[in-house]
Design an enzyme around this catalytic site. Structure first.
Site, PDB file in Angstrom:
ATOM      1  N   ASN A  25      12.715 -23.310 -20.899  1.00 42.91           N
ATOM      2  CA  ASN A  25      13.074 -23.270 -22.319  1.00 42.91           C
ATOM      3  C   ASN A  25      12.194 -24.167 -23.190  1.00 42.91           C
ATOM      4  OD1 ASN A  25      14.931 -22.369 -24.474  1.00 42.91           O
ATOM      5  ND2 ASN A  25      15.429 -24.546 -24.584  1.00 42.91           N
TER       6      ASN A  25
ATOM      7  N   TRP B  90      12.754 -17.430 -31.467  1.00 37.65           N
ATOM      8  CA  TRP B  90      11.482 -17.185 -32.135  1.00 37.65           C
ATOM      9  C   TRP B  90      11.564 -17.525 -33.626  1.00 37.65           C
ATOM     10  CZ3 TRP B  90       6.563 -16.561 -30.876  1.00 37.65           C
ATOM     11  CH2 TRP B  90       6.273 -16.363 -29.534  1.00 37.65           C
TER      12      TRP B  90
ATOM     13  N   TRP C 144       5.575 -13.946 -35.847  1.00 38.26           N
ATOM     14  CA  TRP C 144       6.535 -14.227 -34.778  1.00 38.26           C
ATOM     15  C   TRP C 144       7.046 -12.974 -34.102  1.00 38.26           C
ATOM     16  CZ3 TRP C 144      11.417 -12.148 -35.499  1.00 38.26           C
ATOM     17  CH2 TRP C 144      11.747 -11.768 -36.804  1.00 38.26           C
TER      18      TRP C 144
END
Length: 477
Positions: free
Chosen positions: A354, A395, A372
């Site tokens: 992560n 994101w 993105w």
């Protein structure tokens, strides 16, 4: 009424409200819809489809032990689904089809259309909340709006959860099992109807060895994490060379675990406390609530399912059209070791730590100033734990376009992130073997001579000037 359960992203028997409700009505049938073109439209990764295929086989066996036959319905896309559901229910004399609700706008539209056509034929489609801790829409601000900031959302959630015990539903009781030959026929049909997995057989075997796809494996991992590792979660979760995270994300994404099961296990490890006790447990509960937050956002702001930013003004950011830079990012050839190592981990294992997800996302959206949405889609096409709400939320957080996002002027420096969270270069050495002989300092940012000797590329962008470029791009809107 004869009932059945329609499984979606919830391939488990325990803590499954729709299955429990159907079984109370004596259900002997369950349904799973295979929709290859729809999955392709949603960018579902080959690794994810492989994981789900094996999880579905395991579910078929678990249901058979409870006297329930898992039946398959194949449609190419959801446009064909309402009529196919009517035919399915009529064929099997089903008058009530139970399911757990999903939050995406297309999933909700699918269910509304299915509800209308089934109702016209006297068949009920009954929705339950089995994928979230709270029914989406049930947690709102004092003004009646959806939360856009995590901290007040989490405080409200914890206050509500603290009012009563966190209960999970047991699996339906065992009944006269379905004959083994019938179960094998279902497993055979899963393989026969499932879309081809575009991965080499050896890669598939490695993935399934790393991520065994069953409810029992999910429960075992949850137990191991909450009894052996969660105590140190707060101090180890950001270090990619350590096994410091829960590794439960594929199981949550496929619904082999419920968020309620995770929360209950966390509370059992912490004496029932939300805000005191072990800091590792409190930190993990916070992460479970981030997952919940993103699902509520997806429900409350349907345009998130349509490739739109939550903060509408950020639609005006002038993203760069830089296909060569994008391709270098995709292949792990940017010349920034931590970014390249993370991307190679993703390509090989279909999973990424992560902390690294944040680093590579911010590098793409800020240092490369690339939209993105390109990164979001790439992740979905490769992640075994691909989940629309979590992926979109992450994101948009990194790109400063979403809820409670990083301020646009906050740009991670990937080199300092690498030095902080992989100080000995252990993770870098694993995924960048060409750099493995460098010392602990040089490996994070080799000099030009070292790069040339080892065949490692120069950085495709200057971190300082690209950071200023990103800040200017946001200030211009």
């Amino acid at each position: 009424m004869k009932a059945a359960c329609w499984f979606r992203c919830d391939l488990r028997t325990a803590d499954h409200p729709a299955l429990s409700a159907a079984c109370e009505m004596g259900a002997q049938d369950a349904l799973f819809v295979i929709s290859p073109r729809q999955w392709s439209m949603h960018d579902d990764a080959p690794a994810k489809l492989l994981f789900w295929r094996e999880a579905l086989k395991s579910l078929a066996q678990a249901l058979a032990e409870r006297g329930i036959v898992l039946r398959l319905l194949k449609v190419e896309s959801w446009e064909e689904l309402p009529g196919a559901l009517v035919t399915f229910c009529q064929t099997h004399a089903i008058s009530a089809l139970h399911c757990n609700r999903e939050q995406g706008v297309y999933e909700r539209r699918r269910d509304r259309q299915a509800y209308t056509e089934l109702k016209a034929q006297g068949i009920d489609l009954v929705g339950h909340d089995g994928q979230t801790l709270f029914a989406p829409g049930s947690l709102k601000t004092g003004a009646g709006d959806y939360y856009r900031v995590f901290t007040p959302f989490s405080k409200t959630a914890i206050a509500r959860l603290s009012e009563s015990a966190v209960n999970v539903l047991p699996s339906p009781s065992l009944k006269s099992p379905i004959e083994a030959d019938a179960v094998q026929a279902v497993v055979h049909d899963i393989d026969r109807f499932w879309p081809a997995i575009e991965l080499e057989n050896a890669h598939q075997e490695r993935l399934l060895a790393s991520w065994p796809a069953s409810e029992s494996e999910a429960l075992q991992r949850l137990d191991t994490f909450t009894t052996e590792r969660v105590e140190h979660y707060h101090s180890q979760r950001d270090f990619p060379a350590l096994t410091g995270t829960s590794t439960l994300s594929p199981y949550l994404a496929a619904g082999l675990l419920s968020p309620g099961q995770c929360l209950r296990a966390a509370l059992q490890a912490n004496g029932g406390e939300f805000t005191s006790g072990l800091p590792g447990v409190r930190t993990w509960i916070n992460e479970l609530l981030w997952r919940e937050f993103y699902r509520h956002l997806l429900f409350g702001f349907p345009h998130l399912s349509m490739h739109k930013p939550l903060r509408e003004q950020t639609e005006n950011v002038q993203w760069r059209d830089a296909p060569q830079d994008y391709e270098a990012w995709c292949q792990g050839c940017t010349g920034i070791p931590v970014v390249d190592a993370a991307m190679r981990q993703l390509l090989e294992t279909a999973w990424m730590h992560n902390r690294l997800r944040m680093i590579v996302a911010m590098f793409l959206t800020k240092n490369l100033l690339i939209d993105w949405r390109k990164g979001e889609a790439f992740f979905m096409r490769h992640l075994i734990d691909g989940d629309l709400a979590a992926n979109n939320g992450g994101w948009q957080w990194s790109a400063s376009t979403g809820a409670d996002a990083a301020p646009y002027f906050r740009v991670f420096n990937p080199l300092s992130q690498s030095q902080k969270f992989d100080p000995k270069g252990l993770f870098l050495r694993r995924w960048l073997p060409e750099l493995s002989d460098l010392d602990d300092r040089s490996i994070h940012d080799p000099d030009s001579q070292q790069r040339a000797k080892l065949g490692y590329p120069e950085p495709i962008v200057d971190l300082k000037t690209s950071r200023l470029r990103a800040i200017a791009a946001f200030e211009n809107i």
